[in-house]
Design an enzyme around this catalytic site. Structure first.
Site, short mmCIF file in Angstrom:
data_model
loop_
_atom_site.label_atom_id
_atom_site.label_comp_id
_atom_site.label_asym_id
_atom_site.label_seq_id
_atom_site.Cartn_x
_atom_site.Cartn_y
_atom_site.Cartn_z
N CYS A 115 19.57 7.88 -25.52
CA CYS A 115 19.53 7.71 -24.06
C CYS A 115 19.50 6.25 -23.63
O CYS A 115 19.76 5.94 -22.48
CB CYS A 115 18.33 8.44 -23.47
SG CYS A 115 18.26 10.17 -23.92
N HIS A 255 16.31 5.83 -16.40
CA HIS A 255 16.82 6.99 -17.12
C HIS A 255 16.23 8.24 -16.48
O HIS A 255 15.05 8.28 -16.15
CB HIS A 255 16.40 6.88 -18.60
CG HIS A 255 16.80 8.08 -19.41
ND1 HIS A 255 18.05 8.65 -19.29
CD2 HIS A 255 16.13 8.82 -20.32
CE1 HIS A 255 18.11 9.69 -20.10
NE2 HIS A 255 16.97 9.82 -20.73
N ASN A 285 18.74 15.65 -17.54
CA ASN A 285 18.84 14.49 -18.44
C ASN A 285 20.22 14.51 -19.10
O ASN A 285 20.54 15.44 -19.83
CB ASN A 285 17.72 14.60 -19.48
CG ASN A 285 17.70 13.44 -20.47
OD1 ASN A 285 18.66 12.69 -20.59
ND2 ASN A 285 16.60 13.30 -21.19
N1 COA Z 1 8.83 27.04 -19.14
C1 COA Z 1 7.57 27.46 -19.12
N2 COA Z 1 6.63 26.99 -19.97
C2 COA Z 1 7.01 26.06 -20.85
C3 COA Z 1 8.31 25.57 -20.90
C4 COA Z 1 9.25 26.11 -20.01
N3 COA Z 1 10.52 25.72 -19.98
N4 COA Z 1 8.40 24.66 -21.87
C5 COA Z 1 7.18 24.54 -22.40
N5 COA Z 1 6.33 25.40 -21.79
C6 COA Z 1 4.92 25.64 -22.06
C7 COA Z 1 4.54 25.20 -23.44
O1 COA Z 1 4.84 26.21 -24.38
C8 COA Z 1 3.06 24.99 -23.28
O2 COA Z 1 2.41 26.23 -23.33
P1 COA Z 1 1.02 26.39 -24.14
O3 COA Z 1 0.08 25.47 -23.43
O4 COA Z 1 0.75 27.84 -23.96
O5 COA Z 1 1.36 25.96 -25.53
C9 COA Z 1 2.93 24.46 -21.88
O6 COA Z 1 4.13 24.83 -21.20
C10 COA Z 1 2.76 22.96 -21.81
O7 COA Z 1 3.68 22.37 -22.68
P2 COA Z 1 3.80 20.83 -22.84
O8 COA Z 1 4.87 20.53 -23.84
O9 COA Z 1 2.46 20.22 -23.04
O10 COA Z 1 4.32 20.47 -21.37
P3 COA Z 1 4.59 19.07 -20.77
O11 COA Z 1 3.84 18.92 -19.53
O12 COA Z 1 4.50 17.98 -21.79
O13 COA Z 1 6.12 19.22 -20.34
C11 COA Z 1 8.24 18.45 -21.11
C12 COA Z 1 7.09 19.44 -21.31
C13 COA Z 1 9.26 18.68 -22.20
C14 COA Z 1 8.86 18.74 -19.76
C15 COA Z 1 7.69 17.02 -21.14
O14 COA Z 1 6.88 16.86 -22.27
C16 COA Z 1 8.76 15.99 -21.17
O15 COA Z 1 9.51 15.83 -20.23
N6 COA Z 1 8.82 15.22 -22.27
C17 COA Z 1 9.79 14.17 -22.41
C18 COA Z 1 11.08 14.78 -22.85
C19 COA Z 1 12.21 13.83 -22.75
O16 COA Z 1 12.29 13.03 -21.87
N7 COA Z 1 13.13 13.97 -23.70
C20 COA Z 1 14.32 13.21 -23.73
C21 COA Z 1 14.06 11.80 -24.03
S1 COA Z 1 15.45 10.86 -23.67
#
Ligand code: COA
Length: 328
Positions: A115, A255, A285
């Site tokens: 990215c 980004h 993204n």
């Molecule tokens: N819908 C519903 N629930 C979801 C879900 C979805 N699409 N994806 C994950 N969950 C759940 C998880 O399973 C977890 O459940 P649990 O507590 O029962 O285990 C809960 O939501 C929280 O998950 P978590 O991963 O801690 O959530 P988060 O607040 O960190 O959000 C992302 C997840 C992926 C949105 C976030 O971490 C993120 O944006 N990370 C950066 C990713 C990124 O930018 N990647 C590309 C880099 S260039």
């Protein structure tokens, strides 16, 4: 040696027509619109048509950028395509694009920095122009992330989309253009975000397909923490190198990964939301294409004026990051 001032002299973007909404994703995995919007800010993303590959998206964005720059394809000296979803291993997507554009004079290569690839591409192109080696370089960020997304994995499939953004770099007036670049990498974090199948370590096989190794794997929460830390610090370091302060920023073009990551960068830089370009609600993204699409859209919307101070900042797999300060 006297360095030439270098800036962006034209920008363009292309996103495929097909829209994949949160409601459709609700039918595919255990998720819901409310969770996706509150946790990421994303409402929909674009998906390339089956016959479209990354170079096709790149072509449309590039034609826009070349027209906006007021040059012809024959004027392009070099094409750099930043992508993690090349059409194929080789030839490079940049070579495929060169042929499609008819940019016969241009050298061409792909750049892999996930990215952050577009900012890495700008830094590379800008040094080549500053040194006098080239006059016009086309820098493209283009992705078909839908082709490496596992639509049974709710952790990743809600995030990614397809599209392309392009800019032409050339010489600009003294005092304009790129003022600084801040690039970085931390290979120790490579495990957090990767597609490990299909390379020399895990060649494509029935087993690698079965194990879903050709799809994006991500430790979302760890990437989130890294992103929050690095977006602010990379932007601050780029500002420092440019001799600018955060008060001087007219527009931040970050980004487009997650609205909460962008908000934390705004908080760190004491910037109001009006000074930030956000379009992840529409496109999700798009990896290396996110920043150039956002930039091209900001230009289209008249949000960038001559003399404005822009900060571009991104992070991604590698891990990598990059920021740049630019006077439009
Ligand atoms: N819908 C519903 N629930 C979801 C879900 C979805 N699409 N994806 C994950 N969950 C759940 C998880 O399973 C977890 O459940 P649990 O507590 O029962 O285990 C809960 O939501 C929280 O998950 P978590 O991963 O801690 O959530 P988060 O607040 O960190 O959000 C992302 C997840 C992926 C949105 C976030 O971490 C993120 O944006 N990370 C950066 C990713 C990124 O930018 N990647 C590309 C880099 S260039």
């Amino acid at each position: 040696m006297k360095l030439h001032p270098v800036g962006i002299i034209g920008s363009g973007k292309y996103v495929p027509e097909r829209i994949l909404t949160n409601q459709e994703l609700e039918q595919m995995v255990e998720t819901n619109d409310e969770w996706i919007v509150t946790r990421t800010g994303i409402r929909e993303r674009r998906i390339a048509a089956p016959e479209q590959a990354t170079s096709d998206l790149a072509l449309k964005a590039s034609l826009d950028a070349v027209a906006a720059a007021g040059i012809t394809v024959e004027d392009i000296d070099l094409i750099i395509v930043a992508t993690i979803t090349p059409d194929m291993y080789f030839p490079s997507t940049a070579c495929l694009l060169q042929e499609k554009l008819g940019a016969k004079r241009a050298a061409a290569f792909d750049l892999s920095a996930a990215c952050s690839g577009f900012i890495y591409g700008l830094a590379t192109a800008s040094s080549m122009i500053a040194s006098g080696m080239y006059k016009h370089v086309l820098v493209v960020g283009a992705e078909c992330l839908s082709r490496i997304t596992d639509y049974t994995d709710r952790n990743t499939c809600i995030l990614f989309g397809d599209g392309a953004g392009a800019v032409v770099l050339g010489q600009v007036a003294e005092g304009r253009g790129f003022q600084s670049f801040q690039l970085g990498a931390d290979g120790a974090g490579g495990e957090l975000l990767k597609v490990c199948g299909g390379g020399s370590k895990v060649p494509a096989s029935a087993e690698s397909v079965e194990a879903k190794q050709h799809f994006i794997h991500m430790a979302g929460n760890d990437v989130f923490k890294f992103a929050v830390r690095i977006m602010g610090s990379a932007a601050e370091e780029a500002l420092h190198k440019a001799g600018k302060t955060k008060e001087e920023i007219d527009l931040l073009v970050p980004h487009q990964a997650n609205i909460r990551i962008i908000q934390s960068a705004l908080h760190r830089l004491d910037l109001p939301e009006e000074k930030c370009m956000v379009n992840l609600d529409k496109y999700g993204n798009v990896s290396a294409a996110s920043i150039p699409i956002a930039l091209a859209e900001a230009v289209e919307q008249g949000r960038v004026k001559e003399g404005d101070c822009l900060v571009l900042v991104g992070f991604g797999g590698g891990l990598t990051w990059g920021a740049s300060v630019l006077i439009w």
